[in-house]
Design an enzyme around this catalytic site. Sequence first.
Site, mmCIF file in Angstrom:
data_model
loop_
_atom_site.group_PDB
_atom_site.id
_atom_site.type_symbol
_atom_site.label_atom_id
_atom_site.label_comp_id
_atom_site.label_asym_id
_atom_site.label_seq_id
_atom_site.Cartn_x
_atom_site.Cartn_y
_atom_site.Cartn_z
ATOM 1 N N ASN A 1 6.818 -11.326 7.159
ATOM 2 C CA ASN A 1 6.371 -9.971 6.813
ATOM 3 C C ASN A 1 4.970 -9.661 7.346
ATOM 4 O O ASN A 1 4.284 -8.786 6.813
ATOM 5 C CB ASN A 1 6.420 -9.754 5.298
ATOM 6 C CG ASN A 1 7.764 -10.120 4.693
ATOM 7 O OD1 ASN A 1 7.847 -10.988 3.831
ATOM 8 N ND2 ASN A 1 8.825 -9.503 5.197
ATOM 9 N N ILE B 1 -0.337 -6.942 7.246
ATOM 10 C CA ILE B 1 0.633 -7.381 6.249
ATOM 11 C C ILE B 1 1.532 -6.233 5.833
ATOM 12 O O ILE B 1 1.072 -5.120 5.577
ATOM 13 C CB ILE B 1 -0.078 -7.937 5.000
ATOM 14 C CG1 ILE B 1 -0.953 -9.136 5.390
ATOM 15 C CG2 ILE B 1 0.925 -8.338 3.931
ATOM 16 C CD1 ILE B 1 -1.850 -9.614 4.275
ATOM 17 N N CYS B 2 2.820 -6.525 5.778
ATOM 18 C CA CYS B 2 3.783 -5.522 5.338
ATOM 19 C C CYS B 2 4.157 -5.825 3.888
ATOM 20 O O CYS B 2 4.940 -6.730 3.597
ATOM 21 C CB CYS B 2 5.016 -5.592 6.242
ATOM 22 S SG CYS B 2 6.359 -4.539 5.713
ATOM 23 N N LEU B 3 3.527 -5.089 2.963
ATOM 24 C CA LEU B 3 3.747 -5.347 1.536
ATOM 25 C C LEU B 3 3.773 -3.995 0.834
ATOM 26 O O LEU B 3 2.893 -3.164 1.062
ATOM 27 C CB LEU B 3 2.608 -6.230 1.000
ATOM 28 C CG LEU B 3 2.646 -6.677 -0.459
ATOM 29 C CD1 LEU B 3 3.900 -7.497 -0.748
ATOM 30 C CD2 LEU B 3 1.409 -7.511 -0.801
ATOM 31 N N TYR C 1 2.994 -8.493 10.806
ATOM 32 C CA TYR C 1 3.164 -8.000 12.170
ATOM 33 C C TYR C 1 2.394 -8.883 13.151
ATOM 34 O O TYR C 1 1.461 -9.585 12.753
ATOM 35 C CB TYR C 1 2.657 -6.551 12.269
ATOM 36 C CG TYR C 1 3.540 -5.575 11.526
ATOM 37 C CD1 TYR C 1 4.740 -5.126 12.083
ATOM 38 C CD2 TYR C 1 3.173 -5.101 10.257
ATOM 39 C CE1 TYR C 1 5.549 -4.238 11.396
ATOM 40 C CE2 TYR C 1 3.976 -4.220 9.571
ATOM 41 C CZ TYR C 1 5.168 -3.786 10.136
ATOM 42 O OH TYR C 1 5.972 -2.923 9.456
#
Lengths: 157, 299
Positions: free
Chosen positions: A85, A92-94, A87
């Site tokens: 998660n 951060i993809c949260l 990139y």
Amino acid sequence: MSSLCKSRLQEERKQWRKDHPFGFFAKPSKSPDGSLNLMYWTAGIPGKASTIWENAVYPITITFPEDYPSKPPKIKFPAGFYHPNVYPSGTICLSILNEEEDWRPAITLKQIVLGIQELLNNPNPDSPAQEPAWRAFGKDRPTYEKKVKEQALKYSK
Amino acid sequence: MKTEPTGNGGLAGLSAIKLPTSFPLVPEAQQELSKVNLYDTQFRSMVSRYTDQLEQTASKFISNKLEMEALQLIDDPLEKVRESIQKDCKNLIDEFTSSGRKITEEELERSRYQVALTAIKAQKRINYRESAEVSLDNLDVLRDQREEISCADQLESLLSTLEVDSATFETANNRLQLLQEHLFVTLNPESELPDAEDDDVAISGGKVSLICPISKRPMKNPVKITVCGHCFERTHILEFLQQSQGSGFCPECRTLFKKQDLIDDDLMKLRLEAHNRDLLILQYREKKSSQIGKKENGT
Ligand SMILES: [Zn+2]
């Protein structure tokens, strides 16, 4: 910087200094003139014990926007960080960090870093952010764990 | 039997109702009416219970008020403080008394009408049934009786629409509850209200946060989002709303809201005042005890 943004960040710093979770660190950066830059912080997230992430502290940078806390901060691991998660840029993809999803101005810095620590060992397979870690996590667990442990060595305490 | 029930609902309507001139017609009905007094006594005991409750609350309020002003008593001239307390309490009690009296009067009047109506209607029905054999002689009497019954029915249905106005009673009860809540938070600024079962507003472990979730600082002018109940410092939620182009999500729970959904949170304001009062008292006590400590060390 709006006065609300400034006072909230001062408060976050005060609270963090008073009390923060064990093994974590977070501090505002210093401007060239030596003054504190509250808009840009560096922090460290310890991997949870008894997981493949343990014995390491993973560095992040936190950039607060001018309209924080209406808008969430942007948080990055170093570019190329290995996690399903994260990139390639390190972003951060949260969901709690996404204004369109679960960001709420009430969320504190402490809640954010604890959320990221949780994400390390519990990736969300439904929101892939990079090819290698996501693919390995889903299809080739031994390779995934090997890579994560190599990364842990790199950031070992 | 030309009398029609007057009034068209509402409290004004109640006082406008006049019993038809033919009421009460029969001795039995008169007898029934005399029993109204008995009913009064029952009702009065209920009212007096209610009044007792009001009085208790008022006296609690007064002692709490005294506690609140205790700190001021230390520095301010006694007369000035006493005057302000007396004024506050007198207003409160006056308000209680007048609303209590109003309720009593209205309810009494209504109960009187109802007892009379029930009695008369019952009597009329009996009479009507007993003389059901129609003949030329009793035709007029019968028609009169039938009209009286329908008149009583009309009055009764009018009274039942007036029942809605027992809202007055409810309002008074709500105000009493509000006062009790106010008393509770002035004594326990950071505790959740006792009956707030379905209320999850900023509560963790039974505690209510006095911190604005946006700035993370203590609130001064708290406003509440009515749709979800979350509370924020006025300027901060307004700034937040402005950044969200007038329609935003609650910074605590993401419920959608508009500017019109914001109201002053008086209860929270009271919590803040009481909390600040506690802080002051605590500071004062600490100062006092450290002074005593110094004295003891000195000797
Ligand atoms: Zn809310």
